[in-house]
Design a protein around this motif. Structure first.
Motif, short mmCIF file in Angstrom:
data_model
loop_
_atom_site.label_atom_id
_atom_site.label_comp_id
_atom_site.label_asym_id
_atom_site.label_seq_id
_atom_site.Cartn_x
_atom_site.Cartn_y
_atom_site.Cartn_z
N LEU A 1 15.94 53.86 -16.92
CA LEU A 1 15.91 54.84 -15.84
C LEU A 1 14.55 54.77 -15.16
O LEU A 1 13.53 54.67 -15.84
CB LEU A 1 16.14 56.25 -16.40
CG LEU A 1 17.52 56.50 -17.03
CD1 LEU A 1 17.51 57.79 -17.83
CD2 LEU A 1 18.60 56.56 -15.97
N THR A 2 14.56 54.80 -13.85
CA THR A 2 13.28 54.87 -13.13
C THR A 2 13.27 56.11 -12.26
O THR A 2 14.30 56.58 -11.80
CB THR A 2 13.04 53.61 -12.26
OG1 THR A 2 14.18 53.43 -11.42
CG2 THR A 2 12.84 52.38 -13.11
N TYR A 3 12.08 56.63 -12.07
CA TYR A 3 11.91 57.91 -11.37
C TYR A 3 11.65 57.66 -9.89
O TYR A 3 10.78 56.88 -9.52
CB TYR A 3 10.76 58.69 -12.00
CG TYR A 3 10.49 60.03 -11.35
CD1 TYR A 3 11.52 60.97 -11.19
CD2 TYR A 3 9.21 60.36 -10.91
CE1 TYR A 3 11.27 62.19 -10.60
CE2 TYR A 3 8.95 61.59 -10.32
CZ TYR A 3 9.99 62.50 -10.18
OH TYR A 3 9.74 63.71 -9.59
N ASN A 4 12.41 58.36 -9.06
CA ASN A 4 12.32 58.14 -7.61
C ASN A 4 11.68 59.31 -6.87
O ASN A 4 11.96 59.52 -5.68
CB ASN A 4 13.71 57.83 -7.06
CG ASN A 4 14.27 56.54 -7.64
OD1 ASN A 4 13.59 55.52 -7.67
ND2 ASN A 4 15.49 56.58 -8.16
N ASN A 5 10.85 60.06 -7.60
CA ASN A 5 10.00 61.10 -6.99
C ASN A 5 10.71 62.36 -6.50
O ASN A 5 10.11 63.18 -5.83
CB ASN A 5 9.15 60.51 -5.84
CG ASN A 5 8.16 59.50 -6.36
OD1 ASN A 5 7.42 59.78 -7.31
ND2 ASN A 5 8.17 58.31 -5.78
N GLY A 6 11.96 62.52 -6.84
CA GLY A 6 12.69 63.72 -6.43
C GLY A 6 12.47 64.88 -7.38
O GLY A 6 11.70 64.79 -8.34
N PRO A 7 13.15 66.02 -7.13
CA PRO A 7 13.02 67.18 -8.01
C PRO A 7 13.59 66.94 -9.41
O PRO A 7 14.41 66.03 -9.60
CB PRO A 7 13.83 68.28 -7.28
CG PRO A 7 14.67 67.57 -6.29
CD PRO A 7 14.06 66.24 -6.01
N LEU A 8 13.11 67.72 -10.36
CA LEU A 8 13.65 67.75 -11.72
C LEU A 8 13.86 69.22 -12.07
O LEU A 8 13.09 70.07 -11.61
CB LEU A 8 12.66 67.13 -12.72
CG LEU A 8 12.23 65.68 -12.46
CD1 LEU A 8 11.11 65.29 -13.43
CD2 LEU A 8 13.40 64.73 -12.59
N LEU A 9 14.86 69.53 -12.88
CA LEU A 9 15.05 70.92 -13.31
C LEU A 9 14.26 71.10 -14.62
O LEU A 9 14.76 70.81 -15.70
CB LEU A 9 16.53 71.25 -13.49
CG LEU A 9 17.41 71.01 -12.26
CD1 LEU A 9 18.84 71.52 -12.50
CD2 LEU A 9 16.83 71.67 -11.02
N THR A 10 13.01 71.55 -14.48
CA THR A 10 12.10 71.54 -15.63
C THR A 10 12.41 72.65 -16.63
O THR A 10 12.10 72.52 -17.81
CB THR A 10 10.64 71.66 -15.16
OG1 THR A 10 10.54 72.81 -14.30
CG2 THR A 10 10.21 70.42 -14.40
N SER A 11 12.94 73.76 -16.16
CA SER A 11 13.42 74.80 -17.10
C SER A 11 14.73 75.34 -16.53
O SER A 11 14.77 76.41 -15.93
CB SER A 11 12.39 75.91 -17.29
OG SER A 11 11.94 76.38 -16.04
N VAL A 12 15.75 74.54 -16.72
CA VAL A 12 17.04 74.79 -16.08
C VAL A 12 17.58 76.19 -16.41
O VAL A 12 17.44 76.68 -17.53
CB VAL A 12 18.07 73.70 -16.48
CG1 VAL A 12 18.41 73.76 -17.96
CG2 VAL A 12 19.34 73.79 -15.64
N GLN A 13 18.12 76.85 -15.40
CA GLN A 13 18.75 78.16 -15.58
C GLN A 13 20.23 78.00 -15.24
O GLN A 13 20.59 77.84 -14.08
CB GLN A 13 18.11 79.18 -14.63
CG GLN A 13 16.62 79.38 -14.88
CD GLN A 13 15.97 80.25 -13.82
OE1 GLN A 13 16.20 80.07 -12.63
NE2 GLN A 13 15.16 81.18 -14.26
#
Ligand SMILES: [Zn+2]
Length: 292
Positions: A74-86
């Motif tokens: 997997l490579t990261y394409n600089n978009g958002p991540l759900l760091t503490s998903v609700q």
């Protein structure tokens, strides 16, 4: 599927793409689905023999899942991540209100409560990037919605309009940058996305409409989406697939993505483990170079 004799998922995945059940993606479109389960290995005995010859230390008949694609990355394409998903669950339809529907709603909500603070989320920490540290999530609520229930089928464009309408009407809490709405459909309601349908091409998907993140989970009623399990187990399994994908790639293709294999769950589709008594899918680890 755990006892299937030759689970060479990398091979099966390429069959997924070209076979009759393959999802039709427009060029540049990103995989964001749970693919169908194929009960039979798609490699021939000859091929199996060759594979065994190449890897004499590996017993393909040991009944263990033989997952991935050592080439996955997997490579990261600089978009958002759900760091503490609700997670907010939405049960949309008229059938959830009955006794068995109510039991499954409760079970799914308990599943999220347990899983969002479990080792499943811990293992996603490796996909943290500077300024975005992926940690545990939380289950923030649930809503049974019987108004305008889909009958027969529901398209993704209807879902997208409806999610925004629910937020505007305060039927569901307003989204934050970590909110993920999980929309569960009534048994028998087919989900349609692009030219693809649930049970024909996929078993669920996640996507974004603007900054609103959502997953659509049709109720599993076909062999391709049950994978030999009970419906409640299949539903937690496929929901965990979409959960981990929505956390690591909420805007499909812009987060952690493998251009050959898709998102984190796609690489390991239909390989499961138990956490807190619930069936959850294995997920790809770049750090360990395997599904785990
Ligand atoms: Zn997927």
């Amino acid at each position: 599927m755990k006892t299937s004799k030759a689970r060479v998922v990398a091979k099966r995945k390429s069959a997924d793409r070209s076979g009759a059940g393959a999802v039709k993606f427009a060029p540049g479109e990103h995989v964001r689905i749970v693919p169908l389960h194929y009960p039979k290995p798609s490699i021939s005995i000859d091929e199996l023999g060759r594979l065994r010859g190449e890897a004499p230390d590996t017993d393909l008949f040991d009944g263990q899942p033989h997952v991935a694609a050592a080439t996955a990355q997997l490579t990261y394409n600089n978009g958002p991540l759900l760091t503490s998903v609700q997670v907010f669950t939405i049960f949309w339809g008229t059938k959830w209100g009955g006794p068995s529907g109510g039991t499954i709603m409760q079970r799914m909500n308990k599943f999220f409560q347990a899983i969002l603070v479990s080792s499943l989320l811990d293992q996603l920490h490796e996909y943290s990037v500077p300024g975005k540290s992926i940690g545990h999530g939380s289950f923030i609520g649930t809503k049974l919605i019987t108004a305008k229930p889909p009958v027969g089928s529901v398209t993704d464009s209807v879902v997208r309009k409806q999610v925004k309408a629910w937020i505007a009407a305060k039927t569901v809490p307003k989204n934050t940058k970590n909110t993920l709405y999980f929309i569960f459909l009534d048994p028998g309601v087919i989900s349609i996305m692009g030219g693809s349908k649930s049970c024909q091409n996929y078993c669920g998907y996640h996507d974004a409409v603007g900054s609103v993140y959502y997953a659509v989970m049709p109720y599993p009623t076909c062999a391709g989406c049950l994978g030999g399990m009970t419906a409640p187990d299949a539903l937690t399994g496929t929901s965990s697939h979409e959960l981990c994908e929505a956390i690591t790639d909420p805007v499909p293709g812009s987060g952690w993505y493998d251009n050959v294999n898709g998102e984190i769950g796609d690489i390991c589709a239909w390989n499961f483990k138990k956490i807190a008594g619930y069936t959850v899918q294995l997920e790809w680890s770049n750090a360990h170079n395997k599904c785990m």
